[in-house]
Design an enzyme around this catalytic site. Structure first.
Site, PDB file in Angstrom:
ATOM      1  CG  ASP A 127      -1.984  -0.930   1.241  1.00 50.54           C
ATOM      2  OD1 ASP A 127      -1.794  -1.869   0.274  1.00 50.54           O
ATOM      3  OD2 ASP A 127      -2.665  -1.197   1.994  1.00 50.54           O
TER       4      ASP A 127
ATOM      5  CG  HIS B  42      -8.384   5.243   2.871  1.00 49.16           C
ATOM      6  ND1 HIS B  42      -9.289   4.915   3.809  1.00 49.16           N
ATOM      7  CD2 HIS B  42      -7.922   4.069   2.757  1.00 49.16           C
ATOM      8  CE1 HIS B  42      -9.295   3.626   4.113  1.00 49.16           C
ATOM      9  NE2 HIS B  42      -8.612   2.932   3.364  1.00 49.16           N
TER      10      HIS B  42
ATOM     11  CG  HIS C  81     -11.361   1.121   0.157  1.00 45.81           C
ATOM     12  ND1 HIS C  81     -11.501  -0.299   0.610  1.00 45.81           N
ATOM     13  CD2 HIS C  81     -10.466   1.628   0.880  1.00 45.81           C
ATOM     14  CE1 HIS C  81     -10.726  -0.647   1.737  1.00 45.81           C
ATOM     15  NE2 HIS C  81      -9.951   0.560   1.733  1.00 45.81           N
TER      16      HIS C  81
ATOM     17  CG  ASP D  71      -6.400   0.118   1.203  1.00 50.04           C
ATOM     18  OD1 ASP D  71      -6.772  -1.261   1.249  1.00 50.04           O
ATOM     19  OD2 ASP D  71      -6.974   0.944   1.781  1.00 50.04           O
TER      20      ASP D  71
ATOM     21  CE  LYS E  85      -3.841  -4.508   1.090  1.00 50.59           C
ATOM     22  NZ  LYS E  85      -4.487  -3.392   1.840  1.00 50.59           N
TER      23      LYS E  85
ATOM     24  CG  HIS F  93     -15.037  -0.020   1.675  1.00 49.18           C
ATOM     25  ND1 HIS F  93     -14.942  -0.390   3.041  1.00 49.18           N
ATOM     26  CD2 HIS F  93     -14.838  -1.095   1.038  1.00 49.18           C
ATOM     27  CE1 HIS F  93     -14.440  -1.652   2.855  1.00 49.18           C
ATOM     28  NE2 HIS F  93     -14.498  -2.028   1.850  1.00 49.18           N
TER      29      HIS F  93
ATOM     30  CB  CYS G 291      -1.841  -3.086   5.373  1.00 53.13           C
ATOM     31  SG  CYS G 291      -3.746  -2.256   5.319  1.00 53.13           S
TER      32      CYS G 291
END
Length: 198
Positions: free
Chosen positions: A9, A82, A49, A47, A107, A53, A152
């Site tokens: 990330d 984010h 999203h 990341d 993810k 989310h 993470c």
């Protein structure tokens, strides 16, 4: 011994100026780029999203960032919006050598489940596909770097150890958020799981 470097990330929203900035998150990029040369495989996680989310505080009336809610899979920290898909914040840091990646794992794209680990979503059972990829490549050793140490990176390292990999975390190439002592707790958890902290 085939070794993968798993870069967690390193995205604009987790770097200074981003929506969920990790202090000094951008200072590790050059070191990560240098580390790529010594790996048999380089995997980047991203990341990713959808807007709205379920892990965003803005999706819960009356809730502020860093408060928690109970989700079907357990307690969830609520974050500022984010790494929304396709946004500049979700993009990799511009100095990161993303073109060196063998694979990019996205993810957190399921709106109902957050995803910290590179291996599983936060329900602890939905796989990202990374384990299968590493197995087919014959990789047994993984080193974790990136953001954030206590979320993470930690979740990815613990899952890798549980799956039987020889796991190390290069702490000089990670930075943490440290919510209420989460950084120290993450280091203890990783050590206890047999993760080598460098």
């Amino acid at each position: 011994m085939h070794k993968a470097l798993i870069v967690i990330d390193v995205q604009n929203d987790f770097c200074p100026g981003g929506a969920l900035a990790v202090p000094e998150g951008d200072t590790i990029v050059a070191g990560i780029n240098a580390a790529m040369a010594g790996a048999d495989a380089v995997i980047l996680t991203q990341d990713w999203h959808p807007a709205g989310h379920s892990s965003f505080a803005s999706s819960h009336d009356g809730k502020a960032p860093y408060e928690t809610v109970d989700m079907p899979y357990g307690t969830q920290v609520l974050w500022p919006d984010h790494c929304v898909q396709g946004s500049q914040g979700a993009a990799f840091h511009p100095a990161l050598k993303a073109d060196a990646a063998d694979m990019i794992i996205r993810k957190g794209y399921n709106p109902a489940i957050d995803s910290y680990s590179a291996f599983f979503e936060n329900d602890r059972s939905t796989p990202t596909g990374l384990h299968g990829y590493l197995q087919t490549r014959g990789i047994t050793t993984v080193q974790m770097v990136g953001l954030a140490t206590d979320f993470c990176v930690q979740f990815s390292a613990l899952d890798a150890a549980a799956l039987g990999y020889d796991v190390s975390v290069a702490l000089d190439l990670c930075r943490g958020i440290d919510l209420e002592g989460s950084l120290a707790a993450s280091l203890t958890a990783m050590r206890d799981a047999g993760v080598t902290l460098i």
